[in-house]
Design a protein around this motif. Structure first.
Motif, PDB file in Angstrom:
ATOM      1  N   ILE A   1       0.855  -1.189   0.000  1.00 13.53           N
ATOM      2  CA  ILE A   1       0.000   0.000   0.000  1.00 13.53           C
ATOM      3  C   ILE A   1       0.892   1.241   0.000  1.00 13.53           C
ATOM      4  N   HIS A   2       0.644   2.111  -0.946  1.00 12.27           N
ATOM      5  CA  HIS A   2       1.476   3.320  -1.045  1.00 12.27           C
ATOM      6  C   HIS A   2       1.302   4.183   0.203  1.00 12.27           C
ATOM      7  N   PRO A   3       2.404   4.607   0.797  1.00 12.65           N
ATOM      8  CA  PRO A   3       2.269   5.369   2.063  1.00 12.65           C
ATOM      9  C   PRO A   3       1.486   6.674   1.897  1.00 12.65           C
ATOM     10  N   PHE A   4       1.465   7.229   0.684  1.00 13.51           N
ATOM     11  CA  PHE A   4       0.728   8.483   0.502  1.00 13.51           C
ATOM     12  C   PHE A   4      -0.775   8.246   0.379  1.00 13.51           C
ATOM     13  N   ASP A   5      -1.184   6.983   0.283  1.00 12.60           N
ATOM     14  CA  ASP A   5      -2.611   6.671   0.308  1.00 12.60           C
ATOM     15  C   ASP A   5      -3.098   6.396   1.725  1.00 12.60           C
ATOM     16  N   ILE A   6      -2.148   6.370   2.655  1.00 13.54           N
ATOM     17  CA  ILE A   6      -2.520   6.073   4.046  1.00 13.54           C
ATOM     18  C   ILE A   6      -2.761   7.374   4.800  1.00 13.54           C
ATOM     19  N   VAL A   7      -3.844   7.426   5.561  1.00 15.88           N
ATOM     20  CA  VAL A   7      -4.017   8.535   6.498  1.00 15.88           C
ATOM     21  C   VAL A   7      -4.011   7.972   7.910  1.00 15.88           C
ATOM     22  N   LYS A   8      -3.377   8.726   8.802  1.00 16.18           N
ATOM     23  CA  LYS A   8      -3.236   8.299  10.192  1.00 16.18           C
ATOM     24  C   LYS A   8      -4.161   9.170  11.036  1.00 16.18           C
TER      25      LYS A   8
ATOM     26  N   GLN B   1      -6.426   4.740   2.677  1.00 18.75           N
ATOM     27  CA  GLN B   1      -6.330   3.598   3.599  1.00 18.75           C
ATOM     28  C   GLN B   1      -6.190   4.190   4.990  1.00 18.75           C
ATOM     29  N   VAL B   2      -7.180   3.947   5.813  1.00 15.87           N
ATOM     30  CA  VAL B   2      -7.215   4.615   7.110  1.00 15.87           C
ATOM     31  C   VAL B   2      -6.605   3.744   8.198  1.00 15.87           C
ATOM     32  N   VAL B   3      -5.621   4.296   8.882  1.00 16.90           N
ATOM     33  CA  VAL B   3      -5.066   3.651  10.068  1.00 16.90           C
ATOM     34  C   VAL B   3      -5.413   4.546  11.248  1.00 16.90           C
ATOM     35  N   GLY B   4      -6.261   4.035  12.124  1.00 18.44           N
ATOM     36  CA  GLY B   4      -6.665   4.812  13.289  1.00 18.44           C
ATOM     37  C   GLY B   4      -6.053   4.225  14.545  1.00 18.44           C
ATOM     38  N   ILE B   5      -5.435   5.083  15.337  1.00 18.09           N
ATOM     39  CA  ILE B   5      -4.852   4.621  16.602  1.00 18.09           C
ATOM     40  C   ILE B   5      -5.583   5.318  17.741  1.00 18.09           C
ATOM     41  N   SER B   6      -6.009   4.530  18.695  1.00 18.91           N
ATOM     42  CA  SER B   6      -6.758   5.079  19.807  1.00 18.91           C
ATOM     43  C   SER B   6      -6.299   4.402  21.093  1.00 18.91           C
ATOM     44  N   GLY B   7      -6.888   4.839  22.197  1.00 15.68           N
ATOM     45  CA  GLY B   7      -6.551   4.228  23.473  1.00 15.68           C
ATOM     46  C   GLY B   7      -7.800   3.785  24.184  1.00 15.68           C
ATOM     47  N   ASP B   8      -7.636   3.252  25.374  1.00 14.46           N
ATOM     48  CA  ASP B   8      -8.793   2.722  26.095  1.00 14.46           C
ATOM     49  C   ASP B   8      -9.642   3.851  26.678  1.00 14.46           C
ATOM     50  N   GLY B   9      -9.050   5.002  26.988  1.00 13.79           N
ATOM     51  CA  GLY B   9      -9.875   6.143  27.403  1.00 13.79           C
ATOM     52  C   GLY B   9     -10.648   6.679  26.216  1.00 13.79           C
ATOM     53  N   ASP B  10      -9.935   6.882  25.126  1.00 13.57           N
ATOM     54  CA  ASP B  10     -10.491   7.440  23.900  1.00 13.57           C
ATOM     55  C   ASP B  10     -11.601   6.557  23.322  1.00 13.57           C
ATOM     56  N   SER B  11     -11.417   5.237  23.412  1.00 17.41           N
ATOM     57  CA  SER B  11     -12.345   4.326  22.745  1.00 17.41           C
ATOM     58  C   SER B  11     -13.370   3.680  23.670  1.00 17.41           C
ATOM     59  N   ALA B  12     -12.965   3.359  24.914  1.00 17.11           N
ATOM     60  CA  ALA B  12     -13.870   2.596  25.772  1.00 17.11           C
ATOM     61  C   ALA B  12     -14.717   3.490  26.665  1.00 17.11           C
TER      62      ALA B  12
END
Lengths: 347, 597
Positions: free
Chosen positions: A47-54, A97-108
């Motif tokens: 996957i091309h890195p420029f198609d990825i959003v973080k 291509q979406v890569v989402g990073i979250s935590g347990d406070g943010d998500s739970a």
């Protein structure tokens, strides 16, 4: 004829191009190991890195999108709203291509509602939670994933039920559900690679200990606790360009799962009876693990029954292949004469 | 005899199916060429609570709410006493016979009992349908009394139920029963009101509500993404947009060149818009007061991370849940400052269906040009009621997509700094995610950042970014729709009326009422915030300034004061009902020491 040096990937990038800003997290934080795993997984992917959003919300975990893929677009948004942000971005431009990073406070906690609805809608993205069962940036409060009777660093007990994000994901309709451990890159990397190839929400709950506020005796999310209570369901291997896939969930102790563009996830079962395609069994096993104080890791659930599959959101919305953001003005304006036709109803 | 100058009120209960009947009545009057407006006053309820529909005709097109009515039709026993009290002296009151409790006679009006149940018994074999058709029976009676053009009403009825032949047949039957009943049982010759057809009267006009107009404006304005959470009075905007888009924004394989997502709450609705706007879509969310409050945090993110977004707020009466089905202009200050810190937003105030249509596109253009949140403040009266408007014209000018650097564009710049003020107008350049260029990527965030979008807690840097954002708001002054000044003839007036949004509908009538007291006035209609540069000067040219708005606290007056316009008198209406010209004119007279009208 020049050949690419060995240390460049398909797109001609070196590993250092996948690195981001220097981490400002505590030395020994599990999240930095996860970041390294993500860098490794993405560097090797097609996957091309420029198609990825973080994308991320707020918290220690949400800072980590700044620590990889420095040249890609990223959005560190507000607390608990990454799921909604991702929905807007992906639907606006389905080629991202979406890569989402979250935590347990943010998500739970603050973002739980949005997360469950993301699962319902089956938005194609990797949703990775760096779960340490504690609020780090606000200095040590329990989060909603802290287990019942876990001890805070300052001594008091948690009196509340700990949410199991994987069980919630399965019941909310998520079709790719995994759990891993920040200290197990051999398991985490193939999971991230497989998740990137899944056409739907791929959820990975990564237990990622907090070295500062939850690594003490009595914490049920410390390095020692996780290592001694962790059960791996499978050994995992990701194959990017597998030849024609033969079977899903074959008999025996190794099964192969086919993913998008000819890639595969191979699972060598460590728990022979466990079938990640069996939803009730997956929930039962998670429940059993909770009772036995086990931390179950590996591919926990992968939808295998076409009868109840929900379509990925861009397809459910019947979007064209061209991203909405790339439609021309001509394609957006209704045909000439349309307004006159519509206004006839108001005469 | 009052010719095309009367108001009619129909009292029913919610869920009784009177909406079609009332719409047919208004539309028939419109098609007869008569200036007319229709207002639905409804409860927050699905079935059973009282609801009213008022229709006003006026030769000059005045459509403001009248406190009392020349003709009242009472179908609802719950409200018949208050309805009787609302009949103007000399007016008529038609009462469903089952609706009449013990009621003292009023010698100054005429009252007739109408056996609606009996009359509708032959319209259909289904009890449920008979109840609905009782409404069409009153359409027949009212149409006959007003001497409306029978064929126009029948044709309107036909069009309304287009494609449902059996429905048309039973409705026509009910209409004829009502018409004939009036003919044979009521002294029609003594009826004091008349609807007289005006040839070409509404040529080039349409009869439409603001929400449908806004939906069309967004469709033709290139909106590709809408997320929303159901809330009265904005829901019909989102639903209308989706149904038009389904029909007129699909490709030849029936794929949708738009997305509408019904979100789980307004928090998600606005954050989806931010995701879509950041990615490069023209994105909108529709809501009302309580939803606006929930969107506050994300509104600040839009402002600070500079993400294009549009909130279309169809205001209702607050605070809190307030009166969910009543109108107000109460969100002005909340919208302008929505969020914590030094947040500011651009506001648009559409005043009529034409502007709901036009501003659909304007809001999207401004959001992308300014890379910030635009809040459009409509309201329930404008959004859900029926107004005569000029037929909309499509704007052929290309959409303004703002300062976006493509991969090709990046080849021609030495460097790209997301938050740098390259042009000196406070508006930076942006790139869209997915742009394949090594210079394209940047990291958007709601935290402190440098010009190159890096994390920063540096004080000077932070102050610099905030100062630039303020400069951007100054740039906005020259880009937003300017106010409209209407000068009286001869233009020697020293009195200025200021209004915005749906209050505009009553101003011509207020001016006429004031001129009957010998007071000429000019009128300044605000269409946006921040103010265009010349606005404060214009206001300062007048000796007496009245700012008329529909909230308790004079919210726009507070905003104008912040711009230095201090000497003005607030004329306020905040009872949840559409504003009344009579009441406003009276208030102004009192302030001027003149006798009220």
């Amino acid at each position: 004829v020049t050949t690419e040096p060995q240390n460049r990937n398909t797109f001609g990038f070196e590993k250092k191009d996948y690195v981001g800003a220097k981490s400002t997290l505590c030395v020994g934080c599990g999240h930095d190991s996860v970041t390294q795993g993500i860098i490794n997984a993405l560097f090797e992917s097609d996957i091309h890195p420029f198609d990825i959003v973080k994308l991320s919300g707020i918290g220690c975990s949400s800072k980590t999108t700044n620590y990889f893929l420095n040249q890609s677009h990223g959005f560190n948004s507000i607390h608990g709203r990454m799921a909604a942000l991702a929905t807007g971005a992906k639907i606006a431009n389905r080629s991202l291509q979406v890569v989402g990073i979250s935590g347990d406070g943010d998500s739970a906690s603050i973002g739980l509602g949005g997360l469950l609805h993301l699962f319902r809608r089956n938005l194609p993205m990797v949703y990775l939670v760096e779960n340490n069962a504690v609020y780090g940036l606000t200095k040590g409060q329990f989060s909603a994933t802290a287990e019942l009777n876990a001890k805070a660093k300052v001594g008091h007990d948690n009196h509340f039920h700990g949410l199991d994000l994987c069980a919630l994901a399965i019941t909310a309709g998520c079709q790719f559900v995994a759990r891993s451990f920040s200290g197990d890159s051999k398991q985490l990397v193939p999971l991230v690679q497989a998740a990137m190839k899944f056409n739907g929400t791929a959820f990975i709950d990564v237990i990622s200990p907090c070295i500062t506020y939850a690594n003490h005796e009595g914490s049920m999310a410390s390095y020692d606790y996780v290592r001694s209570h962790k059960i791996s369901l499978q050994e995992l291997g990701f194959i990017a360009n597998a030849s024609t896939v033969t079977a899903d969930y074959a008999e025996g102790d190794t099964v192969t799962v086919s993913l998008a563009s000819g890639s595969e996830l191979r699972l060598r079962k460590l728990e022979l009876a466990y079938d990640p395609g069996n939803l009730p069994a997956a929930l039962a096993r998670l429940y059993e693990a909770k009772l036995r104080e086990e931390i179950l890791t590996g591919l926990i659930y992968l939808h295998s029954d076409s009868r109840s599959a929900t379509r990925a959101l861009p397809d459910a919305l019947n979007l064209p292949a061209t991203p909405l953001t790339r439609l021309t003005e001509e394609e957006l304006r209704p045909q000439p004469g349309t307004l006159t036709t519509i206004l006839r109803d108001f005469r | 005899m009052k010719l095309n100058d009367w108001s009619l009120k129909i009292a029913t209960s919610n869920g009784s199916g009177s909406q079609s009947a009332n719409l047919i009545l208004v539309k028939s009057l419109f098609r007869m060429g008569i200036p007319v407006g229709g207002k639905n006053l409804f409860p927050s309820n699905i079935q059973g609570l009282p609801t009213w529909f008022t229709i006003r005709t006026h030769p000059k097109g005045f459509v403001g709410r009248q406190a009392q009515n020349n003709l009242v039709v009472s179908m609802n026993p719950q409200t018949v006493l208050q309805d009787e009290a609302s009949v103007l002296s000399g007016g008529w009151h038609l009462v469903a016979d089952e609706a009449l409790p013990k009621i003292a006679p009023r010698p100054d009006i005429r009252r007739f009992l109408i056996p609606f149940r009996e009359l509708s018994k032959d319209t259909s074999s289904s009890i449920r349908l008979r109840k609905l058709l009782a409404n069409v029976v009153y359409v027949g009676i009212v149409a006959r009394l007003l001497k409306m053009d029978r064929s126009v009403v029948e044709e309107t009825l036909h069009d309304h139920f287009k494609g449902k032949d059996s429905v048309i047949e039973s409705n026509l039957k009910a209409f004829a029963i009502g018409w004939n009943y009036a003919e044979t049982h009521l002294p029609v010759a003594e009826f004091p009101l008349r609807a007289a057809a005006i040839k070409d009267g509404n040529q080039g006009k349409i009869l439409i509500d603001g929400n449908s107009s806004a939906a069309l404006g967004l469709l033709f304005g290139g909106c590709t993404f809408m997320s929303w959470y159901p809330i009265t009075p904005s829901s019909s905007l989102a639903e209308s947009f989706e149904s038009y888009a389904l029909q007129y924004r699909s490709d030849d394989q029936d794929r949708h060149r738009f997305a509408v997502i019904q979100a789980e709450d307004e928090l998600s609705a606005i954050n989806m818009v931010l995701g879509a706007g950041w990615a490069g879509a023209r994105a909108v969310t529709t809501t009302s007061g309580p939803g606006l409050s929930l969107m506050a945090e994300a509104a600040g993110l839009s402002y600070f991370a500079e993400v294009p977004a549009v909130i279309w707020d169809v205001q209702r009466a607050g605070p809190s849940t307030g009166l969910p089905t009543r109108t107000m202009q109460g969100d002005v200050l909340a919208a302008q400052k929505l969020s914590h810190g030094d947040t500011q937003h651009v506001l648009l105030f559409p005043a009529k269906p034409e502007e709901c249509f036009e501003f659909g596109r304007t809001a999207l253009d401004l959001a992308e040009r300014l890379q910030t949140l635009i809040v459009v403040l409509s309201d329930l009266d404008l959004g859900m009621n029926l107004w005569i408007a000029d037929e909309f014209q499509e704007n052929e000018k290309p959409f303004d997509r703002g300062k976006v650097l493509s991969a090709e564009g990046l080849n021609h710049v030495d460097s790209f700094a997301r938050y740098a003020d390259v042009d000196g107008d406070g508006i930076p350049y942006r790139t869209l995610p997915g742009t394949h260029h090594t210079k394209a990527g940047y990291f958007a965030r709601g935290t402190g950042h440098t010009e190159t979008a890096g994390y920063s807690e540096d004080s000077d840097n932070y102050a610099r970014i905030l100062t630039r954002l303020k400069k951007k708001m100054d740039t906005a002054r020259g880009l937003v729709p300017p106010p409209v000044l209407t000068q009286s003839q001869p233009s020697a007036s020293r009195t200025l009326l200021i209004a915005y949004g749906s209050t505009d509908f009553i101003i011509p009538e207020v001016q006429e009422l004031l001129s009957q007291r010998g007071l000429q006035s000019d009128y300044l209609r605000l269409r946006a915030w921040p103010l265009s540069p010349e606005t404060a000067t214009t206001i300062s040219n007048y000796d007496r300034v009245f700012l008329i708005e529909q909230n308790r606290d004079g919210q726009m007056r507070d905003l104008l004061r912040s711009e230095g316009s201090t000497a003005m008198t607030s004329i306020l209406s905040f009872d949840g009902l559409p504003i009344s010209a009579q009441a406003v004119a009276n208030d102004i007279c009192v302030h001027l020491g003149k006798e009220p009208l």
